[in-house]
Write a protein that holds these residues in place. Structure first.
Motif, short mmCIF file in Angstrom:
data_model
loop_
_atom_site.label_atom_id
_atom_site.label_comp_id
_atom_site.label_asym_id
_atom_site.label_seq_id
_atom_site.Cartn_x
_atom_site.Cartn_y
_atom_site.Cartn_z
N PRO A 135 0.83 -1.16 0.28
CA PRO A 135 0.00 -0.04 -0.50
C PRO A 135 0.91 0.98 -0.11
O PRO A 135 0.25 2.54 -0.34
CB PRO A 135 -1.00 -0.28 1.92
N LYS A 136 1.80 1.43 0.61
CA LYS A 136 2.90 2.57 0.42
C LYS A 136 3.77 2.65 -1.31
O LYS A 136 4.72 3.87 -0.99
CB LYS A 136 3.87 2.25 1.95
N ARG A 137 3.56 2.00 -1.64
CA ARG A 137 4.27 1.74 -2.85
C ARG A 137 3.77 3.14 -3.73
O ARG A 137 3.04 3.17 -3.77
CB ARG A 137 4.08 0.91 -3.83
N LYS A 138 5.11 3.86 -4.63
CA LYS A 138 5.46 5.27 -5.42
C LYS A 138 4.61 4.26 -6.73
O LYS A 138 4.84 3.90 -6.56
CB LYS A 138 6.27 5.50 -5.16
N LYS A 139 3.86 5.09 -7.42
CA LYS A 139 3.40 5.25 -8.10
C LYS A 139 3.23 6.98 -8.94
O LYS A 139 2.86 6.50 -10.42
CB LYS A 139 1.22 5.48 -7.75
N ALA A 140 3.64 7.31 -9.26
CA ALA A 140 4.98 8.30 -10.54
C ALA A 140 4.72 7.67 -11.59
O ALA A 140 4.43 8.01 -12.26
CB ALA A 140 5.68 8.67 -9.48
N SER A 141 5.04 6.28 -11.80
CA SER A 141 5.46 5.77 -13.38
C SER A 141 4.59 5.13 -14.02
O SER A 141 4.53 4.83 -14.78
CB SER A 141 6.89 5.65 -13.41
N ASP A 142 3.45 4.81 -13.17
CA ASP A 142 1.87 3.59 -13.15
C ASP A 142 1.69 4.17 -14.41
O ASP A 142 2.06 5.35 -14.13
CB ASP A 142 1.00 3.82 -12.66
N GLY A 143 1.13 3.46 -14.90
CA GLY A 143 0.24 4.10 -16.45
C GLY A 143 -0.20 2.59 -17.15
O GLY A 143 -0.29 1.74 -16.97
N LEU A 144 -1.65 2.92 -17.64
CA LEU A 144 -2.63 1.64 -18.12
C LEU A 144 -2.35 2.67 -19.76
O LEU A 144 -2.39 1.46 -21.13
CB LEU A 144 -3.81 1.86 -17.70
N LEU A 145 -3.82 3.71 -20.20
CA LEU A 145 -3.54 3.96 -21.14
C LEU A 145 -2.58 4.86 -21.94
O LEU A 145 -1.94 6.32 -20.92
CB LEU A 145 -5.17 4.64 -21.31
N PRO A 146 -2.68 5.72 -23.15
CA PRO A 146 -1.10 6.16 -23.22
C PRO A 146 -1.51 7.90 -23.54
O PRO A 146 -3.10 7.87 -23.51
CB PRO A 146 -0.94 5.36 -24.71
N SER A 147 -0.93 8.89 -23.52
CA SER A 147 -1.03 10.06 -23.73
C SER A 147 -0.60 10.64 -24.81
O SER A 147 -0.57 9.76 -25.78
CB SER A 147 0.29 10.57 -22.44
N ALA A 148 -1.17 11.35 -24.90
CA ALA A 148 -1.16 12.14 -26.78
C ALA A 148 0.32 12.19 -26.98
O ALA A 148 0.61 11.14 -27.96
CB ALA A 148 -1.36 13.41 -27.05
N ALA A 149 1.62 12.27 -26.71
CA ALA A 149 2.84 12.39 -26.85
C ALA A 149 2.89 10.87 -26.88
O ALA A 149 4.08 10.25 -28.37
CB ALA A 149 3.91 12.93 -25.58
N HIS A 150 2.68 9.71 -26.11
CA HIS A 150 3.16 8.05 -25.78
C HIS A 150 1.87 7.82 -27.12
O HIS A 150 3.09 7.29 -27.90
CB HIS A 150 2.33 7.67 -24.89
#
Length: 149
Positions: free
Chosen positions: A24-39
């Motif tokens: 539960p205390k893990r960092k999530k800064a680079s988590d992702g599922l769907l792409p951004s426009a740039a990606h």
């Protein structure tokens, strides 16, 4: 124009939810599922576009060690390929140097096979069971009968 999924698959969502439940205390800064426009522009063929991929933040201090997860998930039959620390692995091709722009140093990319999008079974079984937090015990009581007047 590339079509982008409106929602990630249940399996991709489960990766992040299960990681958070276990740590539960893990960092999530680079988590992702769907792409951004740039990606999307940079990687028009990414499995993020179809909802069949998850990015999991590398946070060994809080129990999410992507070096370990990269190795362990190689035996998971749902995994299409993994990218982490400049390496890419797939069951079909084994491991090789990843040549993409983003070397995935801050997160592990997990691509899921097309026929496994609904499989929410445990992604991290070696990490144990998720702790139960703030468990609430509820009980029901019958309401008194209304009197007819």
């Amino acid at each position: 124009m590339t079509t982008v999924a409106k929602k990630a698959t249940p399996a991709a969502i489960a990766v992040l939810r299960q990681a958070t439940a276990l740590r539960p205390k893990r960092k999530k800064a680079s988590d992702g599922l769907l792409p951004s426009a740039a990606h999307l522009k940079q990687s028009p063929n990414s499995d993020h576009n179809t909802g069949y991929a998850a990015d999991l933040t590398h946070d060994p201090k809080n129990g999410i060690d992507c070096f370990e997860i990269y190795e362990k998930l190689q035996s998971d039959k749902r995994v299409k390929y993994l990218i982490f620390q400049g390496k890419i692995w797939s069951a079909k091709n084994g491991e090789s140097r990843y040549t993409g722009i983003n070397q995935h140093n801050k997160h592990l990319h997990i691509s899921i096979k097309d026929n496994c999008g609904n499989d929410k079974s445990p992604w991290f079984p070696w990490m144990g069971k998720a702790p139960t937090l703030n468990k609430v015990k509820a009980s029901m009581k019958r309401l008194p009968k209304k009197e007819n007047k």
